[in-house]
Write a protein that holds these residues in place. Structure first.
Motif, PDB file in Angstrom:
ATOM      1  N   THR A  32       0.822  -1.202   0.000  1.00 34.26           N
ATOM      2  CA  THR A  32       0.000   0.000   0.000  1.00 34.26           C
ATOM      3  C   THR A  32       0.861   1.260   0.000  1.00 34.26           C
ATOM      4  O   THR A  32       0.387   2.329  -0.376  1.00 34.26           O
ATOM      5  N   ASP A  33       2.108   1.138   0.420  1.00 33.17           N
ATOM      6  CA  ASP A  33       3.075   2.237   0.399  1.00 33.17           C
ATOM      7  C   ASP A  33       4.366   1.715  -0.244  1.00 33.17           C
ATOM      8  O   ASP A  33       5.307   1.325   0.449  1.00 33.17           O
ATOM      9  N   PRO A  34       4.407   1.675  -1.600  1.00 32.46           N
ATOM     10  CA  PRO A  34       5.576   1.109  -2.281  1.00 32.46           C
ATOM     11  C   PRO A  34       6.878   1.843  -1.976  1.00 32.46           C
ATOM     12  O   PRO A  34       7.943   1.231  -1.945  1.00 32.46           O
ATOM     13  N   GLU A  35       6.799   3.141  -1.733  1.00 36.38           N
ATOM     14  CA  GLU A  35       8.011   3.910  -1.461  1.00 36.38           C
ATOM     15  C   GLU A  35       8.742   3.402  -0.224  1.00 36.38           C
ATOM     16  O   GLU A  35       9.963   3.361  -0.178  1.00 36.38           O
ATOM     17  N   ARG A  36       8.000   2.988   0.782  1.00 34.95           N
ATOM     18  CA  ARG A  36       8.589   2.476   2.018  1.00 34.95           C
ATOM     19  C   ARG A  36       8.455   0.950   2.131  1.00 34.95           C
ATOM     20  O   ARG A  36       8.784   0.380   3.161  1.00 34.95           O
ATOM     21  N   SER A  37       7.940   0.313   1.080  1.00 37.42           N
ATOM     22  CA  SER A  37       7.699  -1.135   1.061  1.00 37.42           C
ATOM     23  C   SER A  37       6.878  -1.587   2.255  1.00 37.42           C
ATOM     24  O   SER A  37       7.215  -2.537   2.960  1.00 37.42           O
ATOM     25  N   ARG A  38       5.764  -0.905   2.451  1.00 41.80           N
ATOM     26  CA  ARG A  38       4.841  -1.261   3.524  1.00 41.80           C
ATOM     27  C   ARG A  38       3.550  -1.787   2.910  1.00 41.80           C
ATOM     28  O   ARG A  38       3.112  -1.304   1.874  1.00 41.80           O
ATOM     29  N   GLY A  39       2.978  -2.761   3.585  1.00 45.97           N
ATOM     30  CA  GLY A  39       1.725  -3.293   3.086  1.00 45.97           C
ATOM     31  C   GLY A  39       1.205  -4.407   3.948  1.00 45.97           C
ATOM     32  O   GLY A  39       1.565  -4.529   5.114  1.00 45.97           O
ATOM     33  N   VAL A  40       0.375  -5.233   3.317  1.00 48.00           N
ATOM     34  CA  VAL A  40      -0.274  -6.324   4.029  1.00 48.00           C
ATOM     35  C   VAL A  40      -0.353  -7.540   3.116  1.00 48.00           C
ATOM     36  O   VAL A  40      -0.462  -7.403   1.897  1.00 48.00           O
TER      37      VAL A  40
END
Length: 169
Positions: free
Chosen positions: A128-136
């Motif tokens: 969900t946040d590719p810039e910070r490689s965050r997701g689920v």
């Protein structure tokens, strides 16, 4: 037993993830699971796949082991030039398995951004946040359905791209 794993196998993660290393591990685990579980379809979607571990030897070996008759591999991106430039091992594999691979490019306009995700009929991971490689990631049917709908919407807006070969006159 279905839940037993052999040494070195990575389980498919569930829940939130944060950071490049975590995301790389998710991609590796997904490719490994595709082989072990014989997934018939694998969808990778990202604006450019710049920070995906697709060029790693282990990733290409997993894709090679997964490739078989009756498989379908979908790549969706806003651009593929980064894949060609940064994932040298992946490009020849893509050429060899052209008959199971469909690639489309989508121009990102407004809300038509390509999701950064891995989708399978059983499991998915969404950055969900590719810039910070965050997701689920996880097995939730509703999350998989919603992600596939977003991917399909981008797919319909796209056009064929990243050909296996370039024919010229």
């Amino acid at each position: 037993m279905p839940n037993e794993r052999t040494a070195g196998e990575q389980p498919l993660p569930e829940g939130r993830f944060d950071g490049r290393e975590a995301f790389d591990g998710i991609v590796r685990a997904a490719l490994s699971a595709a082989v072990r579980q014989g997934w018939k379809e694998l969808v990778l979607s990202d604006p450019d796949f710049a920070d995906w571990p697709l060029g790693e030897r282990a990733s290409v070996e997993a894709l090679q082991a997964w490739s078989a008759s009756g498989r379908r591999f979908i790549l969706l991106a806003q651009r593929f030039d980064v894949v060609e430039r940064n994932h040298a091992r992946f490009v020849p594999w893509r050429r060899m398995w052209d008959h199971i691979i469909e690639c489309r490019v989508v121009r990102a306009e407004g809300s038509n951004a390509v999701p950064s995700a891995i989708w399978t009929p059983e499991w998915c991971a969404h950055r969900t946040d590719p810039e910070r490689s965050r997701g689920v990631s996880g097995f939730d049917p509703r999350a998989r359905r919603e992600l596939r709908e977003a991917i399909d919407e981008s797919w319909r807006a796209g056009r064929p791209a990243f050909p296996a070969s370039t024919l010229g006159l």
